[in-house]
Design a protein around this motif. Structure first.
Motif, mmCIF file in Angstrom:
data_model
loop_
_atom_site.group_PDB
_atom_site.id
_atom_site.type_symbol
_atom_site.label_atom_id
_atom_site.label_comp_id
_atom_site.label_asym_id
_atom_site.label_seq_id
_atom_site.Cartn_x
_atom_site.Cartn_y
_atom_site.Cartn_z
ATOM 1 N N PHE A 96 -79.574 -7.056 32.906
ATOM 2 C CA PHE A 96 -78.224 -6.580 32.105
ATOM 3 C C PHE A 96 -77.686 -7.411 31.159
ATOM 4 C CE2 PHE A 96 -73.765 -5.842 31.538
ATOM 5 C CZ PHE A 96 -73.524 -4.664 31.118
ATOM 6 N N GLY A 97 -77.349 -7.079 29.999
ATOM 7 C CA GLY A 97 -76.621 -7.787 28.862
ATOM 8 C C GLY A 97 -76.068 -6.883 27.727
ATOM 9 N N CYS A 98 -75.052 -7.513 27.038
ATOM 10 C CA CYS A 98 -74.324 -6.627 25.996
ATOM 11 C C CYS A 98 -74.858 -7.311 24.858
ATOM 12 C CB CYS A 98 -72.899 -7.106 26.043
ATOM 13 S SG CYS A 98 -72.260 -6.319 28.023
ATOM 14 N N GLY A 99 -74.637 -6.378 23.696
ATOM 15 C CA GLY A 99 -75.061 -6.938 22.331
ATOM 16 C C GLY A 99 -76.305 -7.713 22.170
ATOM 17 N N HIS A 100 -76.489 -8.869 21.633
ATOM 18 C CA HIS A 100 -77.781 -9.482 21.576
ATOM 19 C C HIS A 100 -78.417 -9.727 23.029
ATOM 20 C CE1 HIS A 100 -76.436 -10.523 17.505
ATOM 21 N NE2 HIS A 100 -77.929 -10.470 17.072
ATOM 22 N N PRO B 274 -91.781 -3.625 37.939
ATOM 23 C CA PRO B 274 -90.324 -3.400 38.665
ATOM 24 C C PRO B 274 -89.469 -3.993 38.001
ATOM 25 C CG PRO B 274 -91.536 -4.881 40.292
ATOM 26 C CD PRO B 274 -92.527 -4.639 39.155
ATOM 27 N N VAL B 275 -89.143 -3.875 36.637
ATOM 28 C CA VAL B 275 -87.941 -4.345 36.031
ATOM 29 C C VAL B 275 -87.237 -3.190 35.395
ATOM 30 C CG1 VAL B 275 -87.264 -5.772 34.001
ATOM 31 C CG2 VAL B 275 -89.197 -6.601 35.321
ATOM 32 N N ASN B 276 -86.031 -3.141 35.556
ATOM 33 C CA ASN B 276 -85.120 -1.961 35.103
ATOM 34 C C ASN B 276 -84.234 -2.510 33.915
ATOM 35 O OD1 ASN B 276 -83.946 0.586 34.881
ATOM 36 N ND2 ASN B 276 -82.195 -0.091 35.941
ATOM 37 N N VAL C 218 -77.132 -11.612 31.901
ATOM 38 C CA VAL C 218 -77.324 -12.415 30.691
ATOM 39 C C VAL C 218 -76.011 -12.472 29.787
ATOM 40 C CG1 VAL C 218 -78.373 -13.392 28.761
ATOM 41 C CG2 VAL C 218 -79.797 -12.301 30.624
ATOM 42 N N SER C 219 -75.258 -13.506 29.673
ATOM 43 C CA SER C 219 -74.011 -13.742 28.888
ATOM 44 C C SER C 219 -73.892 -15.175 28.533
ATOM 45 C CB SER C 219 -73.066 -13.078 29.530
ATOM 46 O OG SER C 219 -71.873 -13.502 28.651
ATOM 47 N N ILE D 220 -69.015 -9.917 33.582
ATOM 48 C CA ILE D 220 -68.290 -10.038 34.798
ATOM 49 C C ILE D 220 -68.182 -9.334 35.745
ATOM 50 C CG2 ILE D 220 -66.102 -11.172 35.753
ATOM 51 C CD1 ILE D 220 -65.792 -12.727 32.899
ATOM 52 N N GLU D 221 -67.644 -8.005 35.505
ATOM 53 C CA GLU D 221 -67.423 -6.977 36.340
ATOM 54 C C GLU D 221 -68.721 -6.403 36.718
ATOM 55 O OE1 GLU D 221 -65.319 -3.236 34.634
ATOM 56 O OE2 GLU D 221 -63.481 -4.442 35.758
ATOM 57 N N MET D 222 -69.906 -6.498 35.965
ATOM 58 C CA MET D 222 -71.146 -5.994 36.707
ATOM 59 C C MET D 222 -71.445 -6.967 37.787
ATOM 60 S SD MET D 222 -73.705 -3.831 36.205
ATOM 61 C CE MET D 222 -73.630 -3.146 34.551
ATOM 62 N N ALA D 223 -71.213 -8.158 37.589
ATOM 63 C CA ALA D 223 -71.660 -9.018 38.885
ATOM 64 C C ALA D 223 -70.781 -8.462 39.893
ATOM 65 C CB ALA D 223 -71.432 -10.402 38.347
ATOM 66 N N ILE D 224 -69.775 -8.151 39.889
ATOM 67 C CA ILE D 224 -68.774 -7.958 40.994
ATOM 68 C C ILE D 224 -69.147 -6.557 41.605
ATOM 69 C CG2 ILE D 224 -66.369 -7.136 41.682
ATOM 70 C CD1 ILE D 224 -65.385 -9.025 39.486
#
Length: 244
Positions: free
Chosen positions: A45-49, A66-68, A112-113, A122-126
Motif C-alpha cells: 500500500f502507498g499513496c500518490g507516487h 501472492p502480492v495484493n 510505503v511512505s 499511518i492509519e493503515m498500519a494501525i
C-alpha cells in the motif's frame, strides 16, 4: 555533466542500503516467506507516487504471485494529483480501504511512505495491526524525523512498523543541486525503494526454495508457456487478490 553525478549518488546510496539495511531486508524476507508458507498474501500500500511500489511488485514477471496491490482511486495521481495529496491526509480513509480487502491474520502488510507523516499510511498500519498483520514500512528516516506527523496522535509510520526499511533519502527526496537554483532536484526514493523491494522478493524466493517450498512465481505472459502457468496461479489467488 550533472547526470553522471546523479548516477554516482544513486550508486553510493545503493551501497549504503546494502550495508545498513542488510538485517532489515533479511528480516522482511523471512516474515514474508513464513506468510507465504502459511498461505498468506503480501499486501502493498502507498499513496500518490508510492502506489508505484504496489504496481512494481504486483503481477510482475519473475515476481511473487501472492502480492495484493491496494490501489485506491482517491489516492492515485489520476485523475487528480491534488486530490491524491488531499486524500492521503484524511483520517478514517484507511479503515474504509482495508475493510474492502480480503485480509487474513497470516498476511503481511507493506506500507510505503517516504515522509511517513500523513494520516492514511499511518492509519493503515494501525488498522492492519488490529487485524493481526505484521507491518513492514519503507520510508526515509531522515525525512520522517525532520517533519511533524499529520496524524492526530503525533505518530509516524516508522514508529508503528515491525520492520523499517530506510531508503536513506534526504528530507524532500531530492539530492542534486546546481548553482543559481534554490530548490534541490533528482529524486531518489523510487530507484532505491524499488531495488530494496525487488531484493526482498529475490531473498523470499531463495528462502522458500531452501525450505523445500516451490515459490509461486509469475512467468512473463510474452513467453509461450506464460499464460498456462499464470492461469493456475490466478485461479488459486483470485479470491485473495483484488486486482485479479
Amino acid at each position: 555533466m550533472l547526470y553522471k553525478d546523479f548516477f554516482t549518488n544513486i550508486t553510493n546510496l545503493l551501497h549504503q542500503v546494502v550495508e545498513e539495511e542488510d538485517e532489515n531486508i533479511i528480516q522482511a524476507a523471512n516474515i514474508i516467506k513464513e506468510s507465504i508458507k502459511n498461505d498468506g498474501v503480501l499486501h502493498v500500500f502507498g499513496c500518490g507516487h508510492s502506489q508505484m511500489y504496489a504496481m512494481e511488485l504486483f503481477y510482475r514477471a519473475g515476481g511473487l504471485v501472492p502480492v495484493n496491490a491496494i490501489l485506491s482511486p482517491p489516492l492515485s495521481l489520476a485523475p487528480s494529483a491534488p486530490l491524491s495529496t488531499f486524500s492521503e491526509r484524511q483520517e478514517g480513509l484507511a479503515k474504509v480501504i482495508l475493510d474492502g480487502e480480503n485480509v487474513q491474520q497470516q498476511d503481511v502488510m507493506l506500507i510505503v511512505s517516504t515522509s511517513g507523516r500523513n494520516a492514511v499510511p499511518i492509519e493503515m498500519a494501525i488498522e492492519a495491526k488490529k487485524k493481526g498483520l505484521q507491518i513492514i514500512a519503507l520510508t526515509s528516516l531522515s525525512f520522517s524525523k525532520e517533519v511533524e506527523s499529520r496524524y492526530k496522535n503525533g505518530e509516524k509510520l516508522y514508529q508503528l512498523a515491525d520492520i523499517v526499511l530506510d531508503n536513506h533519502g534526504e528530507p524532500g527526496d531530492a539530492i542534486m543541486e546546481t548553482p543559481g537554483l534554490k530548490s534541490k532536484f533528482g529524486s531518489t526514493s523510487s530507484i532505491i525503494g524499488f531495488t530494496i523491494l525487488q531484493s526482498i522478493v529475490v531473498q523470499v524466493i531463495e528462502n522458500l526454495a531452501k525450505d523445500g517450498v516451490e515459490p509461486p512465481i509469475y512467468v512473463s505472459s510474452n513467453l509461450d508457456k506464460g499464460d498456462q502457468i499464470n492461469k493456475r496461479f490466478i485461479e488459486k489467488y483470485r479470491n485473495r487478490i483484488t486486482c485479479l
